[in-house]
Structure formats: structure tokens, C-alpha cells
Design a protein around this motif. Sequence first.
Motif, PDB file in Angstrom:
ATOM      1  N   THR A 136      22.899  48.906  52.146  1.00  0.00           N
ATOM      2  CA  THR A 136      22.359  47.790  52.763  1.00  0.00           C
ATOM      3  C   THR A 136      20.801  47.099  52.571  1.00  0.00           C
ATOM      4  O   THR A 136      20.787  47.718  52.135  1.00  0.00           O
ATOM      5  CB  THR A 136      22.408  48.743  54.556  1.00  0.00           C
ATOM      6  OG1 THR A 136      24.072  49.164  54.485  1.00  0.00           O
ATOM      7  CG2 THR A 136      22.140  47.558  55.038  1.00  0.00           C
TER       8      THR A 136
ATOM      9  N   TYR B  30      28.142  52.134  52.889  1.00  0.00           N
ATOM     10  CA  TYR B  30      27.398  50.951  53.821  1.00  0.00           C
ATOM     11  C   TYR B  30      26.267  50.078  52.475  1.00  0.00           C
ATOM     12  O   TYR B  30      25.783  50.352  51.966  1.00  0.00           O
ATOM     13  CB  TYR B  30      26.016  51.606  53.941  1.00  0.00           C
ATOM     14  CG  TYR B  30      26.165  52.951  55.031  1.00  0.00           C
ATOM     15  CD1 TYR B  30      26.158  52.571  56.076  1.00  0.00           C
ATOM     16  CD2 TYR B  30      26.520  54.024  54.774  1.00  0.00           C
ATOM     17  CE1 TYR B  30      26.249  53.808  57.552  1.00  0.00           C
ATOM     18  CE2 TYR B  30      26.429  55.894  54.954  1.00  0.00           C
ATOM     19  CZ  TYR B  30      26.184  55.059  56.970  1.00  0.00           C
ATOM     20  OH  TYR B  30      26.649  56.047  57.726  1.00  0.00           O
TER      21      TYR B  30
ATOM     22  N   SER C  41      26.514  46.839  53.643  1.00  0.00           N
ATOM     23  CA  SER C  41      26.107  45.157  55.219  1.00  0.00           C
ATOM     24  C   SER C  41      24.880  44.520  54.379  1.00  0.00           C
ATOM     25  O   SER C  41      24.054  45.563  53.729  1.00  0.00           O
ATOM     26  CB  SER C  41      25.299  46.509  56.418  1.00  0.00           C
ATOM     27  OG  SER C  41      26.820  46.329  56.781  1.00  0.00           O
TER      28      SER C  41
END
Length: 296
Positions: free
Chosen positions: A204, A227, A229
Motif C-alpha cells: 500500500t 494490501y 491500495s
Amino acid sequence: MAQTNINTTDQLALLSLKSQIISDPFHLLNESWSPTLSVCRWVGVTCGSRHQRVKSLNLSNMTLTGRIPQDFGNLIFLRSLDLGSNNFIGNLPQEMTRLRRLKFLNLSFNKFSGEVPSWFGFLFQLQFLNIRNNSFTGSIPPSLSNASRLESLEISANLFQGNIPEEKGNLHNLKLLSIQHNQLTGSIPFTIFNISRIQVIAFTGNRLSGELPKGLCNDLPILKELYLSTNKLDGHMPKSLSNCSQLQILSLSQNDFDGRIHSEIGRLSNLQILYLGTNHFTGIFYLMNASTIYCI
């Protein structure tokens, strides 16, 4: 006499460290680290029972400010070093490459700077490395992948640039790989998705681009957290995500993904948290687990 010389070696190395401490607000080292006491009785120090050499040093959460001296590399029996949550500054000395017995190294939440030493990769016994929340710069050295016993690699929240080295896929014992909140670019090496023991992948908050591999979860049977994002990833969501049957957290928000959300994603019965927002997805899907938290 030989035993005395051995003890003196470790004592001098630690006293050299103490001499580089410019702030010890709780006086933990000032009061304990005295030449009149055995090193093995000093705060934070644990010695081996056989040779009485320093095998563990834990100075975490002591609010210490200072630098790591070159003499620190003389602690050659050290297996665990925890300096987390202090205010250590400067570069790591090259002499630390002599700490070949290290299995655990935590330098997180300090103010270390400079490039990540390439010699980390020559600490062949290393299983746990955490340098999160420092000011390390430059690129991630490919040589880090030579530390083939690594199970946990946490290097988030630094100032890294460049690509994620392809060689990271050679760390076959990895269970956690976290390189969040840096300035990484380029695509995610497909080799990382071939690490069969990995449980957490966290990238992320970078500038990563490109598509995810179509066979994303074919070789990740126990992946629990993914993850990705806040990057620049694009393309469609791979149908193979439904093969990650152990997945509990899936975070793909704030990217450029498009296309339909495949109904197969609803088969992830262990999924607890799903973030897909700020993309260009279309379609409707249903999740088997009614307690799942999701955000679209």
C-alpha cells in the motif's frame, strides 16, 4: 585469561555504543552499564550459558538517541538485536556485517538514514528484519534476497525508490513481506506470487503500476492478507483471487482497476475486510460470510 579477553571484547563493544548515546533520559545505561559489573548483568543484555558471550541485546522503547559505532560489529555471538522505538540516527556501520549469527534484527521507529546496506543479504541466519519507520533512501538492494532464511521482511515507511527487485521471489521462506508507504515504481514482480508460504503481502501507498497476474492465487494457498491500495495498478481483477481460500483481508482501493467484479469473489468465505473503492469496477456480487466488512 582467554575467557577474560572474550568478555572484554563484548564489554568494549557495548561501552563504545554507550559512548555514542547522547540522550538517555531514563538513565538506563548510565546506571547499569558499568565496567565494574559483569556485562551479562547489564540492562538489556543476555549472555549465552556456555561462553558467556552477549547473544541478545534489547534496548527497545528506551528513548535513546545516538549512533551505532563501528566497534558494534565485534559482538559476533549476537543472535538477537532489538533497538526499536528509539531515536538512533545516522548510517549503519559496515562492520555490522560481522554479525553473522543474527536471526532477529529490529531497527524500527528510529531515524536511521542512508541507503539500506547491501550486506543485510550476507546475514545468512537472519529470519526477522524490521527497519520500518526510518529514513532509509535509495533502492532496495537485490542482495537482500540472499538472506534466504528470512520469514518476515518489514521495510515500510522509508524513502525507497525504484522497482521491487525480482529476486524477492527467491525468499521462499517468507511469511510476511511489507514495503508500504514508500516511493516505489514499476510493476509487482510475478515471482512474489510464487512464494507458497507467504501469508501477508503489503504494498500500500507506493506508485506501483501494471496489472496483477491472472494466476494470482494459484500458488498462494495460505495467503491471508493482501494490501495493494493507493497505487497506480490497473487492469481487471483476476478470477484466480477466488483460489485464495484463506484470504481474510483484501485491499485494492484507490487504483485504476476496471471491469466486472467477478462473482467468484463471493466464495471467499474467510474474507472479513474488503476494500475496492476509488476504482472503475462494475457489477454486483455477494459474499458468503454475512459478517464481512466491505467498502466499494
